[in-house]
Motif scaffolding. Structure first.
Motif, short mmCIF file in Angstrom:
data_model
loop_
_atom_site.label_atom_id
_atom_site.label_comp_id
_atom_site.label_asym_id
_atom_site.label_seq_id
_atom_site.Cartn_x
_atom_site.Cartn_y
_atom_site.Cartn_z
N VAL A 35 -50.38 -7.87 -10.94
CA VAL A 35 -50.87 -7.73 -9.56
C VAL A 35 -51.86 -8.84 -9.27
CG1 VAL A 35 -52.02 -6.23 -7.89
CG2 VAL A 35 -50.63 -5.21 -9.71
N LEU A 36 -51.65 -9.54 -8.17
CA LEU A 36 -52.62 -10.52 -7.68
C LEU A 36 -53.20 -9.99 -6.38
CD1 LEU A 36 -53.84 -13.39 -8.18
CD2 LEU A 36 -52.20 -14.20 -6.47
N ILE A 37 -54.51 -9.78 -6.37
CA ILE A 37 -55.21 -9.32 -5.18
C ILE A 37 -55.91 -10.52 -4.56
CG2 ILE A 37 -56.99 -7.77 -4.27
CD1 ILE A 37 -56.46 -5.94 -6.68
N VAL A 38 -55.70 -10.72 -3.28
CA VAL A 38 -56.28 -11.86 -2.57
C VAL A 38 -57.41 -11.37 -1.68
CG1 VAL A 38 -55.84 -13.79 -1.01
CG2 VAL A 38 -54.05 -13.04 -2.60
N GLY A 39 -58.64 -11.74 -2.02
CA GLY A 39 -59.79 -11.34 -1.22
C GLY A 39 -60.61 -10.27 -1.92
N SER A 40 -61.93 -10.49 -2.01
CA SER A 40 -62.81 -9.56 -2.72
C SER A 40 -63.67 -8.75 -1.77
CB SER A 40 -63.70 -10.32 -3.71
OG SER A 40 -64.58 -11.20 -3.03
N ALA A 43 -61.62 -3.46 0.50
CA ALA A 43 -60.27 -2.99 0.14
C ALA A 43 -59.80 -3.61 -1.16
CB ALA A 43 -59.28 -3.29 1.26
N GLY A 44 -60.00 -4.91 -1.30
CA GLY A 44 -59.56 -5.60 -2.50
C GLY A 44 -60.32 -5.17 -3.73
N MET A 45 -61.63 -5.00 -3.60
CA MET A 45 -62.44 -4.63 -4.77
C MET A 45 -62.16 -3.20 -5.21
SD MET A 45 -64.22 -7.18 -5.91
CE MET A 45 -65.77 -6.73 -6.68
N LEU A 46 -61.92 -2.28 -4.25
CA LEU A 46 -61.60 -0.92 -4.66
C LEU A 46 -60.24 -0.87 -5.34
CD1 LEU A 46 -62.37 2.37 -2.82
CD2 LEU A 46 -60.26 2.08 -4.09
N ALA A 47 -59.26 -1.58 -4.78
CA ALA A 47 -57.94 -1.62 -5.42
C ALA A 47 -58.05 -2.20 -6.83
CB ALA A 47 -56.97 -2.44 -4.58
N ALA A 48 -58.87 -3.24 -6.98
CA ALA A 48 -59.05 -3.85 -8.30
C ALA A 48 -59.75 -2.89 -9.25
CB ALA A 48 -59.85 -5.14 -8.17
N ALA A 49 -60.77 -2.18 -8.76
CA ALA A 49 -61.49 -1.22 -9.60
C ALA A 49 -60.56 -0.11 -10.07
CB ALA A 49 -62.68 -0.64 -8.84
N GLN A 50 -59.66 0.35 -9.19
CA GLN A 50 -58.70 1.37 -9.59
C GLN A 50 -57.73 0.82 -10.64
OE1 GLN A 50 -57.48 5.17 -8.50
NE2 GLN A 50 -57.66 4.26 -10.50
N GLY A 56 -52.94 -1.64 -19.63
CA GLY A 56 -51.75 -2.45 -19.87
C GLY A 56 -51.32 -3.31 -18.71
N ILE A 57 -52.06 -3.28 -17.61
CA ILE A 57 -51.67 -3.99 -16.40
C ILE A 57 -52.57 -5.20 -16.19
CG2 ILE A 57 -51.46 -3.83 -13.89
CD1 ILE A 57 -50.81 -0.87 -14.25
N THR A 58 -51.98 -6.37 -16.04
CA THR A 58 -52.73 -7.59 -15.78
C THR A 58 -52.96 -7.73 -14.28
OG1 THR A 58 -51.80 -8.71 -17.71
CG2 THR A 58 -52.78 -10.10 -16.02
N THR A 59 -54.18 -7.47 -13.87
CA THR A 59 -54.57 -7.59 -12.46
C THR A 59 -55.64 -8.67 -12.33
OG1 THR A 59 -54.17 -5.23 -12.09
CG2 THR A 59 -55.48 -6.39 -10.44
N ARG A 60 -55.47 -9.56 -11.38
CA ARG A 60 -56.51 -10.56 -11.09
C ARG A 60 -56.80 -10.52 -9.59
NH1 ARG A 60 -57.68 -13.17 -16.30
NH2 ARG A 60 -59.12 -14.47 -15.07
N ILE A 61 -58.08 -10.70 -9.25
CA ILE A 61 -58.51 -10.71 -7.85
C ILE A 61 -59.15 -12.06 -7.57
CG2 ILE A 61 -60.61 -9.42 -8.50
CD1 ILE A 61 -60.63 -8.32 -5.60
N VAL A 62 -58.57 -12.80 -6.64
CA VAL A 62 -59.05 -14.15 -6.34
C VAL A 62 -59.81 -14.16 -5.02
CG1 VAL A 62 -57.21 -15.26 -7.65
CG2 VAL A 62 -56.87 -14.81 -5.22
N GLU A 63 -60.83 -15.01 -4.96
CA GLU A 63 -61.71 -15.10 -3.79
C GLU A 63 -62.07 -16.57 -3.56
OE1 GLU A 63 -63.82 -15.05 -0.75
OE2 GLU A 63 -63.17 -13.04 -1.36
N ARG A 64 -61.92 -17.03 -2.32
CA ARG A 64 -62.17 -18.45 -2.03
C ARG A 64 -63.65 -18.81 -2.12
NH1 ARG A 64 -63.96 -18.89 3.22
NH2 ARG A 64 -63.55 -17.10 4.59
N ARG A 65 -64.55 -17.83 -1.92
CA ARG A 65 -65.98 -18.12 -2.06
C ARG A 65 -66.28 -18.51 -3.50
NH1 ARG A 65 -66.47 -13.16 0.35
NH2 ARG A 65 -67.24 -12.34 -1.64
N ASP A 145 -70.83 -5.08 -5.26
CA ASP A 145 -71.47 -5.20 -6.58
C ASP A 145 -71.15 -4.00 -7.46
OD1 ASP A 145 -72.62 -7.62 -5.88
OD2 ASP A 145 -74.59 -6.77 -5.43
N TYR A 146 -71.20 -2.81 -6.88
CA TYR A 146 -70.93 -1.60 -7.66
C TYR A 146 -69.48 -1.56 -8.14
CZ TYR A 146 -75.41 0.74 -6.89
OH TYR A 146 -76.74 1.09 -6.91
N PHE A 147 -68.56 -1.95 -7.27
CA PHE A 147 -67.16 -1.98 -7.71
C PHE A 147 -66.95 -3.06 -8.77
CE2 PHE A 147 -66.02 0.28 -3.66
CZ PHE A 147 -65.44 1.37 -4.28
N ALA A 148 -67.67 -4.19 -8.65
CA ALA A 148 -67.58 -5.23 -9.67
C ALA A 148 -68.07 -4.71 -11.01
CB ALA A 148 -68.37 -6.46 -9.24
#
Length: 642
Positions: A35-40, A43-50, A56-65, A145-148
């Motif tokens: 899973v590639l999540i675009v934007g932190s 919505a993106g951070m909660l999906a990533a936290a879940q 076993g799942i490779t998830t990365r969340i990318v952010e342009r900042r 920050d909390y989700f991170a």
């Protein structure tokens, strides 16, 4: 909190052992990801936290900042969101640092001297006791920050990948990773260099100007903006008496203000009415200076004054209400023929005013909804068809939000003399409190929401709506607590067994197998041992409650429950030492009987709750065949065909 079942833990119990992809996690985004999540954003951070809870799942969340968000625009945290924070383990800490809204004050022109404003009403923020959780104000950056933190302490050791911008994608439909994504470095020695990542799924959480949305051909449709507001977070000296209360302020001819006190004291936010925007404005209103916004605010709150000493942040925005026709990449003519590979969430698919405090809150529920579903599909718990329920469920919620916000933002912009009833604004605020609090969402029947055939058995748990917690007492340690608060955001389904009137009797643990005993005994025997039970789907070698968390609530108080007499199904053996888990057995709190509070039939009821806290089914204890039939389409192929 359970944390010794795999051995003694002396450190921070929130830090889970690294596992799966969290062991030796690469610092750079791999060429292939699940899973590639675009934007932190929220919505993106909660999906990533879940998703971080699935080792076993490779998830990365990318952010342009280049790094974490410092100042967030959103700040309102509705009670439904605090419920969600509880599931992720940080509700108490964020409540402690937040501003809590308990009342709202309404100010209008003085009938004797319209040039002045006077307080005309106060209303309780939650007069009906919708939730045990408060309505908060806290900076969006702190929420992220909390989700991170949740992500970093998860088995996958996930962290956002900053300095990477989304450029485009192509759904090739080929191979195991059918989505090809182009990214570009925005900072560091590789700035400007593009790279390609192949993904199984992509989640676009990249805001109102979403490039992910554009890449799948979705367009926003709706009302054009026609009313402008200046918003500012400031520190100021003022004689306005309600500066630390949420206020709706309407002046005679100067416009309106929505005042929101901020966390930490002193700081507050003002949404200042800048009036109608001419069709030929061409964005000129966005050049309104902070000095002009402050002057407008002073005109509105006359005879009081506002001496701004520091401006933390300010902006000008125009109210528009826009919605996409779908929240994934499946075109209308493709429905039923393929499942989605790309999803959009939050502002990428719905925009509206900020004054109802819904943007961040609804966006986070988008992320919660898609996060667990991706986890289940990628782990092999459920078929890919589960993913089609995301757009079907969340688009309806977004449409309802926009309809509500149109009314609220219009009321906020009206002049006092335009109201037929002087109390119309505050009446609307009280009458509709359940909607902005986040509790009106009601998912329609689908593969994960049953028809409400047995709703009469538990009237306080409407099928399709969030599971509303209530007090109970945990039998093993006699602790009073809230039942719903024991459900963590770990991707598991919840099966709450509300027992019949009989207390468990010693020596009857196997009564269901013997053909005697109570309906609760028979259900316990079935769910623990029947090949039709959803627990039969649990992978070999995993704890029996790894996929399904089964809890029992007895009608007696805790002093009348013999823990040894409780069926073994409600006391599973877990971990490498096969320790008996006693914390799934509850009794009724005599001071607040959950059976009475939630209209639960005394003959016994099973309440099924989804991983995102929504009630999926209600059944009598005897309806084991119906329960098996409900879960059958959601189980792995190997079990459905068995």
């Amino acid at each position: 909190m359970q944390f010794h079942h795999h051995g003694y833990v002396s450190g921070d119990p929130r830090v889970q052992p690294a596992a799966g992809v969290g062991i030796d996690r690469p610092t750079q985004v791999p060429d292939e990801v699940d899973v590639l999540i675009v934007g932190s954003g929220p919505a993106g951070m909660l999906a990533a936290a879940q998703l971080s809870q699935f080792p076993g799942i490779t998830t990365r969340i990318v952010e342009r900042r280049p790094g974490r968000l410092a100042i967030g625009q959103a700040d309102g945290i509705q009670a439904r969101s605090v419920e969600t924070f509880q599931a992720f383990g940080f509700a108490e800490r964020i409540i402690a640092e937040a501003y809590r809204i308990t009342e709202m004050a309404f100010w209008k022109p003085d009938t004797e001297n319209p040039a002045n404003i006077v307080r005309t009403a106060r209303t309780l923020d939650d007069p009906a006791g919708i939730s045990e959780f408060p309505h908060l104000i806290v900076n969006q950056a702190r929420v992220l920050d909390y989700f991170a933190e949740v992500m970093a302490m998860s088995p996958t050791r996930m962290t956002p990948d900053y300095g990477l911008e989304f450029r485009g994608l192509e759904v090739t439909g080929e191979g195991e990773y059918p989505v090809t994504v182009t990214l570009a470095h925005t900072a560091g020695p590789d700035e400007g260099r593009e790279r390609t990542v192949r993904a199984k799924y992509v989640v676009g959480a990249d805001g109102a100007r979403s490039k992910v949305r554009a890449s799948i051909g979705c367009t926003m449709a709706g009302d054009q903006a026609n009313h402008a507001w200046g918003v500012m977070d400031v520190l100021a000296s003022t004689d306005f008496p309600d500066i630390r209360l949420k206020c709706a302020i309407q002046s005679h001819d100067g416009g309106s203000i929505l005042l929101i006190p901020r966390e930490g004291g002193h700081l507050f936010r003002m949404y200042v009415d800048l009036g109608e925007v001419p069709a030929d404005d061409h964005g000129a209103v966005r050049k309104t200076t902070i000095e002009q916004i402050i002057a407008k605010a002073n005109a509105i709150i006359h005879p009081y004054t506002l001496d701004v000493r520091d401006v933390a942040w300010h902006s000008v925005y125009e109210v528009g209400h826009r919605l996409t026709d779908r929240f994934d990449d499946v075109l209308s003519q493709e429905l039923g023929n393929r499942t989605p590979r790309v999803f959009i969430t939050g502002d990428a698919c719905h925009t509206h005013s900020a004054k109802a405090g819904q943007g961040m809150n609804v966006s986070m529920q988008d992320g919660f909804n898609i996060g667990w579903k991706l986890g289940h599909v990628l782990e092999g718990r459920s078929p890919e068809s589960l993913l089609s329920t995301y757009s079907a469920e969340r688009q309806v919620v977004a449409k309802n939000l926009i309809d509500f916000d149109k009314v609220w933002s219009t009321l906020m912009a009206k002049k006092p003399e335009e109201f037929e009833n002087p109390s119309e604004l505050e009446d609307f605020y009280v009458r509709t409190a359940e909607f902005p609090a986040g509790f009106m969402t009601e998912y329609a029947p689908s593969m994960i929401v049953a028809e409400a055939t047995h709703q009469h058995l538990a009237t306080g748990f409407p099928v399709g709506k969030r599971f509303k917690s209530a007090p109970v007492v945990r039998v093993c340690d006699t602790n009073p607590l809230h039942l719903g608060h024991q459900a963590k955001a770990d991707g598991r389904w919840r099966i709450y067994v509300f027992a019949d009137a009989a207390a468990p009797v010693s020596g009857q643990q196997n009564a269901g197998q013997q053909g005697t005993g109570t309906p609760t005994d028979h259900f316990a025997e079935w769910i623990a041992n029947s090949p039709e039970s959803p627990l039969a789907a649990t992978p070999s070698g995993a704890d029996i409650d790894a996929w399904f968390d089964v809890k029992v609530i007895y009608q007696q108080d805790h002093t009348n429950i013999d823990i040894n007499a409780v069926p073994a199904a409600f006391k599973p053996q877990v971990g490498p030492f096969q320790l008996t888990y006693l914390e799934k057995v509850f009794a009724t709190d005599p001071a607040s009987d959950i059976f009475e509070l939630r209209g639960i039939d005394r003959g016994g009821v099973v309440v099924v709750v989804r991983p995102d806290q929504y009630v999926a089914n209600i059944l009598p204890l005897t309806a084991t065949a119906e329960l098996a039939a409900f879960f059958a389409p959601l189980l792995p192929d190997r079990l459905r065909s068995a």
